[in-house]
Scaffold this motif. Structure first.
Motif, mmCIF file in Angstrom:
data_model
loop_
_atom_site.group_PDB
_atom_site.id
_atom_site.type_symbol
_atom_site.label_atom_id
_atom_site.label_comp_id
_atom_site.label_asym_id
_atom_site.label_seq_id
_atom_site.Cartn_x
_atom_site.Cartn_y
_atom_site.Cartn_z
ATOM 1 N N VAL A 63 88.875 58.550 18.879
ATOM 2 C CA VAL A 63 89.442 58.566 20.227
ATOM 3 C C VAL A 63 89.085 57.248 20.912
ATOM 4 O O VAL A 63 87.969 56.731 20.742
ATOM 5 N N ARG A 64 90.030 56.714 21.678
ATOM 6 C CA ARG A 64 89.757 55.482 22.409
ATOM 7 C C ARG A 64 90.348 55.558 23.818
ATOM 8 O O ARG A 64 91.321 56.260 24.061
ATOM 9 N N MET A 65 89.741 54.825 24.727
ATOM 10 C CA MET A 65 90.250 54.718 26.089
ATOM 11 C C MET A 65 90.122 53.255 26.487
ATOM 12 O O MET A 65 89.018 52.703 26.485
ATOM 13 N N ASP A 66 91.213 52.614 26.803
ATOM 14 C CA ASP A 66 91.226 51.184 27.099
ATOM 15 C C ASP A 66 91.264 50.914 28.605
ATOM 16 O O ASP A 66 91.815 51.697 29.379
ATOM 17 N N GLY A 67 90.694 49.789 28.980
ATOM 18 C CA GLY A 67 90.731 49.378 30.375
ATOM 19 C C GLY A 67 90.393 47.902 30.496
ATOM 20 O O GLY A 67 90.069 47.239 29.500
ATOM 21 N N TRP A 68 90.492 47.388 31.693
ATOM 22 C CA TRP A 68 90.189 45.979 31.942
ATOM 23 C C TRP A 68 89.170 45.870 33.073
ATOM 24 O O TRP A 68 89.064 46.748 33.914
ATOM 25 N N GLY A 69 88.436 44.763 33.097
ATOM 26 C CA GLY A 69 87.490 44.510 34.189
ATOM 27 C C GLY A 69 87.798 43.174 34.838
ATOM 28 O O GLY A 69 87.535 42.121 34.243
ATOM 29 N N PHE A 70 88.365 43.198 36.032
ATOM 30 C CA PHE A 70 88.779 41.966 36.712
ATOM 31 C C PHE A 70 87.886 41.611 37.902
ATOM 32 O O PHE A 70 88.231 40.760 38.702
ATOM 33 N N GLN A 71 86.722 42.280 38.040
ATOM 34 C CA GLN A 71 85.917 42.082 39.228
ATOM 35 C C GLN A 71 85.443 40.642 39.405
ATOM 36 O O GLN A 71 85.367 40.132 40.534
ATOM 37 N N GLU A 117 78.784 56.294 35.052
ATOM 38 C CA GLU A 117 80.209 56.471 34.775
ATOM 39 C C GLU A 117 80.517 56.246 33.294
ATOM 40 O O GLU A 117 81.314 56.960 32.696
ATOM 41 N N ARG A 118 79.899 55.240 32.719
ATOM 42 C CA ARG A 118 80.112 54.957 31.299
ATOM 43 C C ARG A 118 79.649 56.130 30.437
ATOM 44 O O ARG A 118 80.312 56.511 29.471
ATOM 45 N N ALA A 119 78.512 56.709 30.808
ATOM 46 C CA ALA A 119 77.987 57.861 30.064
ATOM 47 C C ALA A 119 78.922 59.060 30.205
ATOM 48 O O ALA A 119 79.134 59.809 29.248
ATOM 49 N N PHE A 120 79.487 59.239 31.402
ATOM 50 C CA PHE A 120 80.410 60.357 31.618
ATOM 51 C C PHE A 120 81.652 60.206 30.748
ATOM 52 O O PHE A 120 82.100 61.162 30.093
ATOM 53 N N ILE A 121 82.240 59.004 30.729
ATOM 54 C CA ILE A 121 83.437 58.759 29.922
ATOM 55 C C ILE A 121 83.151 59.013 28.449
ATOM 56 O O ILE A 121 83.937 59.641 27.741
ATOM 57 N N GLN A 122 81.998 58.535 27.991
ATOM 58 C CA GLN A 122 81.657 58.678 26.582
ATOM 59 C C GLN A 122 81.362 60.134 26.207
ATOM 60 O O GLN A 122 81.911 60.659 25.234
ATOM 61 N N ASP A 123 80.524 60.789 26.998
ATOM 62 C CA ASP A 123 80.053 62.125 26.638
ATOM 63 C C ASP A 123 81.033 63.234 27.009
ATOM 64 O O ASP A 123 81.246 64.169 26.227
ATOM 65 N N SER A 124 81.621 63.155 28.185
ATOM 66 C CA SER A 124 82.450 64.252 28.681
ATOM 67 C C SER A 124 83.916 64.139 28.297
ATOM 68 O O SER A 124 84.655 65.121 28.396
ATOM 69 N N ILE A 125 84.343 62.938 27.899
ATOM 70 C CA ILE A 125 85.751 62.771 27.532
ATOM 71 C C ILE A 125 85.904 62.393 26.060
ATOM 72 O O ILE A 125 86.415 63.164 25.251
ATOM 73 N N LEU A 126 85.421 61.198 25.697
ATOM 74 C CA LEU A 126 85.660 60.680 24.346
ATOM 75 C C LEU A 126 84.990 61.534 23.261
ATOM 76 O O LEU A 126 85.626 61.906 22.273
ATOM 77 N N THR A 127 83.722 61.828 23.434
ATOM 78 C CA THR A 127 83.003 62.606 22.421
ATOM 79 C C THR A 127 83.578 64.012 22.290
ATOM 80 O O THR A 127 83.722 64.543 21.179
ATOM 81 N N LYS A 128 83.925 64.641 23.413
ATOM 82 C CA LYS A 128 84.488 65.993 23.363
ATOM 83 C C LYS A 128 85.847 66.011 22.673
ATOM 84 O O LYS A 128 86.134 66.888 21.845
ATOM 85 N N LEU A 129 86.688 65.038 23.012
ATOM 86 C CA LEU A 129 87.995 64.964 22.359
ATOM 87 C C LEU A 129 87.844 64.677 20.869
ATOM 88 O O LEU A 129 88.572 65.221 20.038
#
Length: 312
Positions: A153-161, A193-205
């Motif tokens: 599973v992957r989730m892509d994004g960009w960081g323009f800050q 937030e990074r931990a939430f994305i990894q644990d609650s979304i990517l790892t579960k999927l």
């Protein structure tokens, strides 16, 4: 003489109009019959071919989860369909659409009432969400050069800050909820937030994906963790890992199924149903799209039936 010519011209225009109207009606009736429920009865016993081409996503004519599930259901309930062959050629896509099709296949595969086998033949690739679906079928075959797997599973994004700081632009975001702007590309991602994305979304999927593949493939899978690492393999390697059941070209698949089932007709399913009663309620664009699609599928079906060679 001039009046006579004008009268003759009017008569000719009227007769030409009648001819054109008659031809149009005949074409619509022909298309309507082609797409009607009697088409399967006319064909007789056959193997239903369901195309799974392109990204798995909602709205895609050949990969939308709800549409494909409905086509599979209709094929299962069609007495003239003796087996289903899914032609897979997809790099992956939506987990939810893949889950919908997977569960539809699994429901029939383990149903005592259903005796129709469901096969998958892989063309160029069957990766990620596509393999999620294929894992539900009874048997999977690919070519040596096909690519299979990518169970991840992957989730892509960009960081323009940093960019907006250099440019001197201020980003203004108003929201209620601490993490409502979680995926905003102009703000940094916190550790929380990074931990939430990894644990609650990517790892579960990913876990759901792994469990689905294990349930579908059973003890055919080799016990190797790298199978679920997101790597992708060629046909021969996929056989060794238990991801597929053998290496066969589409023509070899047809010969195999003919020997197994005693059926040599292959008809593409998934064509839009047409009813003359709907003619007056649809706009011109919808009508043109429907007729074009029906002609395309009829041509594809005719070539398939005659030559036993896939057309795409």
């Amino acid at each position: 003489m001039i009046q006579e010519s004008a009268r003759h011209l009017k008569v000719k225009k009227w007769t030409d109009g009648v001819k054109a109207g008659a031809i149009a009606i005949m074409m619509m009736v022909s298309v309507g019959y082609t797409l009607s429920d009697t088409a399967s009865e006319k064909i007789g016993p056959h193997i239903a071919v369901i195309s799974l081409t392109g990204p798995i996503e909602t709205g895609n004519r050949e990969t939308d989860g709800w549409k494909v599930s409905q086509v599979i259901t209709d094929a299962i309930e069609d007495d003239n369909v003796k087996a289903i062959l899914i032609e897979a050629n997809s790099p992956g896509g939506s987990p939810s659409d893949a889950e919908m099709i997977y569960k539809t296949i699994m429901k029939y595969r383990f149903s005592e009432e259903n005796t129709k086998p469901i096969y998958t033949t892989v063309r160029t690739s069957c990766a990620s969400a596509c393999y999620y679906i294929a894992a539900a079928t009874d048997e999977i075959y690919a070519m040596d050069s096909s690519l299979v797997g990518s169970i991840g599973v992957r989730m892509d994004g960009w960081g323009f800050q940093d960019v907006i700081k250099k440019v001197g632009v201020e980003r203004r975001v108003f929201h209620a909820g601490t993490h409502k702007a979680l995926m905003d590309p102009f703000k940094p991602v916190s550790k929380e937030e990074r931990a939430f994305i990894q644990d609650s979304i990517l790892t579960k999927l990913h876990t759901q994906f792994i469990n689905a593949v294990k349930k579908g493939r059973g003890d055919r899978l080799v016990d190797k963790p790298e199978i679920f690492s997101g790597l992708i393999w060629t046909g021969e390697e996929a056989v060794e890992l238990g991801l597929i059941d053998g290496v066969k070209t589409p023509m070899e698949i047809e010969a195999y199924l003919e020997k197994q089932l005693g059926v040599d007709k292959y008809i593409y399913h998934g064509r839009q149903k047409f009813k003359l009663t709907n003619l007056f309620s649809m706009d011109a664009s919808t009508l043109v799209d429907m007729i074009s699609e029906s002609i395309y599928h009829e041509f594809k079906s005719d070539v398939k039936s005659n030559s036993l060679t896939p057309t795409y």
